[in-house]
Design an enzyme around this catalytic site. Sequence first.
Site, mmCIF file in Angstrom:
data_model
loop_
_atom_site.group_PDB
_atom_site.id
_atom_site.type_symbol
_atom_site.label_atom_id
_atom_site.label_comp_id
_atom_site.label_asym_id
_atom_site.label_seq_id
_atom_site.Cartn_x
_atom_site.Cartn_y
_atom_site.Cartn_z
ATOM 1 N N CYS A 49 0.797 -1.234 0.000
ATOM 2 C CA CYS A 49 0.000 0.000 0.000
ATOM 3 C C CYS A 49 0.828 1.282 0.000
ATOM 4 C CB CYS A 49 -0.929 -0.006 1.217
ATOM 5 S SG CYS A 49 -2.142 -1.311 1.145
HETATM 6 N N1 LIG Z 1 -2.664 -6.086 1.926
HETATM 7 C C1 LIG Z 1 -3.004 -4.943 2.499
HETATM 8 O O1 LIG Z 1 -2.540 -4.615 3.578
HETATM 9 C C2 LIG Z 1 -4.010 -4.015 1.847
HETATM 10 C C3 LIG Z 1 -4.591 -3.001 2.631
HETATM 11 C C4 LIG Z 1 -5.518 -2.156 2.051
HETATM 12 C C5 LIG Z 1 -5.843 -2.303 0.700
HETATM 13 N N2 LIG Z 1 -5.258 -3.292 -0.041
HETATM 14 C C6 LIG Z 1 -5.642 -3.409 -1.452
HETATM 15 O O2 LIG Z 1 -6.467 -4.565 -1.600
HETATM 16 C C7 LIG Z 1 -6.244 -5.174 -2.873
HETATM 17 C C8 LIG Z 1 -5.886 -6.628 -2.697
HETATM 18 O O3 LIG Z 1 -4.677 -6.702 -1.975
HETATM 19 P P1 LIG Z 1 -4.201 -8.027 -1.255
HETATM 20 O O4 LIG Z 1 -3.090 -7.618 -0.354
HETATM 21 O O5 LIG Z 1 -5.354 -8.767 -0.691
HETATM 22 O O6 LIG Z 1 -3.607 -8.815 -2.508
HETATM 23 P P2 LIG Z 1 -3.192 -10.370 -2.545
HETATM 24 O O7 LIG Z 1 -2.181 -10.473 -3.628
HETATM 25 O O8 LIG Z 1 -2.852 -10.840 -1.176
HETATM 26 O O9 LIG Z 1 -4.524 -11.118 -2.987
HETATM 27 C C9 LIG Z 1 -5.120 -10.932 -4.211
HETATM 28 C C10 LIG Z 1 -5.695 -12.254 -4.669
HETATM 29 O O10 LIG Z 1 -6.368 -12.040 -5.908
HETATM 30 C C11 LIG Z 1 -6.196 -13.203 -6.699
HETATM 31 N N3 LIG Z 1 -6.475 -12.884 -8.087
HETATM 32 C C12 LIG Z 1 -5.716 -12.218 -8.981
HETATM 33 N N4 LIG Z 1 -6.350 -12.127 -10.162
HETATM 34 C C13 LIG Z 1 -7.534 -12.729 -10.011
HETATM 35 C C14 LIG Z 1 -8.629 -12.977 -10.874
HETATM 36 N N5 LIG Z 1 -8.618 -12.532 -12.141
HETATM 37 N N6 LIG Z 1 -9.681 -13.647 -10.402
HETATM 38 C C15 LIG Z 1 -9.695 -14.114 -9.134
HETATM 39 N N7 LIG Z 1 -8.693 -13.914 -8.262
HETATM 40 C C16 LIG Z 1 -7.623 -13.238 -8.699
HETATM 41 C C17 LIG Z 1 -4.756 -13.612 -6.433
HETATM 42 O O11 LIG Z 1 -4.534 -14.976 -6.761
HETATM 43 C C18 LIG Z 1 -4.649 -13.339 -4.935
HETATM 44 O O12 LIG Z 1 -4.948 -14.471 -4.153
HETATM 45 C C19 LIG Z 1 -5.148 -4.337 -3.544
HETATM 46 O O13 LIG Z 1 -5.723 -3.375 -4.376
HETATM 47 C C20 LIG Z 1 -4.481 -3.643 -2.372
HETATM 48 O O14 LIG Z 1 -3.887 -2.418 -2.761
HETATM 49 C C21 LIG Z 1 -4.365 -4.164 0.509
#
Ligand SMILES: NC(=O)c1ccc[n+]([C@@H]2O[C@H](COP(=O)([O-])OP(=O)(O)OC[C@H]3O[C@@H](n4cnc5c(N)ncnc54)[C@H](O)[C@@H]3O)[C@@H](O)[C@H]2O)c1
Length: 432
Positions: A273
């Site tokens: 982030c």
């Molecule tokens: N991790 C954090 O601390 C955090 C905090 C706030 C916001 N975010 C935001 O949340 C969003 C997700 O982040 P995250 O950390 O959970 O990511 P992550 O990489 O941990 O998880 C994302 C998941 O999406 C899956 N994926 C990718 N393409 C896909 C598709 N076409 N269909 C189905 N599944 C698919 C991946 O396999 C993965 O398991 C991002 O935009 C991030 O910026 C993350």
Amino acid sequence: MNNKLINKLNNKKAKICVIGLGYIGLPLSLSFAISGFKVSGIDIDQTKINDLNNKISYISDIESTFLQNVIQSNNIDFSSDFSRLTSSDVIIICVPTPLNKTKDPDISYIVAVAEEIAKFDISNKLISLESTVYPGATEEIILPILSKKSDLKIGKDFNLVFSPERIDPGQKEWDLKNTPKVVGGITEDCGILGEKLYNCVSEKVIKVSSTRAAEMTKLLENTFRAANIGLINEMAILCKQLNLDIWEIIEAAKTKPYGYMPFYPGPGLGGHCIPVDPRYLEWKLETLNSESKYIKLSEEINFSMPQYVIDRAKEIISINNLKNELKIIGATYKKDVSDIRESPAIDIMQLLSDQKIPFTYHDPYINKIEIGSKTYYSESLEDTNYNNVLGIIVTDHSSYNWAEITQNFNFIFDTRNALRNFVGNDVNIYKL
Ligand SMILES: NC(=O)c1ccc[n+]([C@@H]2O[C@H](COP(=O)([O-])OP(=O)(O)OC[C@H]3O[C@@H](n4cnc5c(N)ncnc54)[C@H](O)[C@@H]3O)[C@@H](O)[C@H]2O)c1
């Protein structure tokens, strides 16, 4: 207004589909299941789906026993089959929004998911995007994809909202329930439905006027953080030049009951982030021939910290005539998480490798790291005498026993002030 969906949300009869079961999507889907909804979690990563179906958690904040209990006592399933969207009332998108090689927003994941959703009949559904995006993206990118294959009308026939995720991995005090949730809809009715949805899992929901306002709220929060970290990192460098201890000064400054909020310096920015989100805003501004001076400046300072740490380490090695070798203690982007994405430790390792300075590392959560073509394995900190090898504390995991670790080193460079309360052992401690 879609009263049928409101009733389904009120009666917990709405079927929720969460797409992307990572750090954000998995806890969110468990949360809706615990609240009594039928939930389907979808991910294209078959390994994750297999783990979940075997009731194994791959996220450090979620214990496998907790996952087992939720799966056993609630109505939740996991699959990579998008046909589950057919029977869903609500679809929540939680896929990655990283930067690409040119450091521009990579929105390919949200585009791919929107195209997948558009293959299904979305009438009467509520779709919520939680992935962090630049202001305007929900309306300019997602809405046209969802609308293009049908003549359904937004706010009347289907609904679209943006609700930023505020989860803070590794943090125990604030969770989905007690952290206020922001939501904004494309239309007023969409926003109201989004508010109803998140009221089911969050104690407080703040509805803003539009998806753009909700998108910008997230970017303001994280730009605020990145800018303040940039400021305090610069102050740390200046304090070193002034022969002052920045950590002592922060402790003193934070006794002011108003007008000051403590931020702490460190070896750089990490995670999915803080290093990434301000760039989304910056990119959007570039399309308008504008810029943010704060973002540019904080990026410049924060991204220079790994090299600053190396320069300081070289200085400590030279002054004390130590071995030209380093032991990196902790590699994840922050303590108590198993995530090395954008970790400053990786930047430090890459720079050391480029500068041909030998190093080893230890991290309780990460047993191997690839740097270029070389694989490094986590090497124990115990039973090894690192006499005249500089140890650098990059990540201060709570599980580290500093009294034991410092017995094995005679020189430590502590970039996190992890040894602030440490007394004993004959070890020379250098602070950032
Ligand atoms: N991790 C954090 O601390 C955090 C905090 C706030 C916001 N975010 C935001 O949340 C969003 C997700 O982040 P995250 O950390 O959970 O990511 P992550 O990489 O941990 O998880 C994302 C998941 O999406 C899956 N994926 C990718 N393409 C896909 C598709 N076409 N269909 C189905 N599944 C698919 C991946 O396999 C993965 O398991 C991002 O935009 C991030 O910026 C993350």
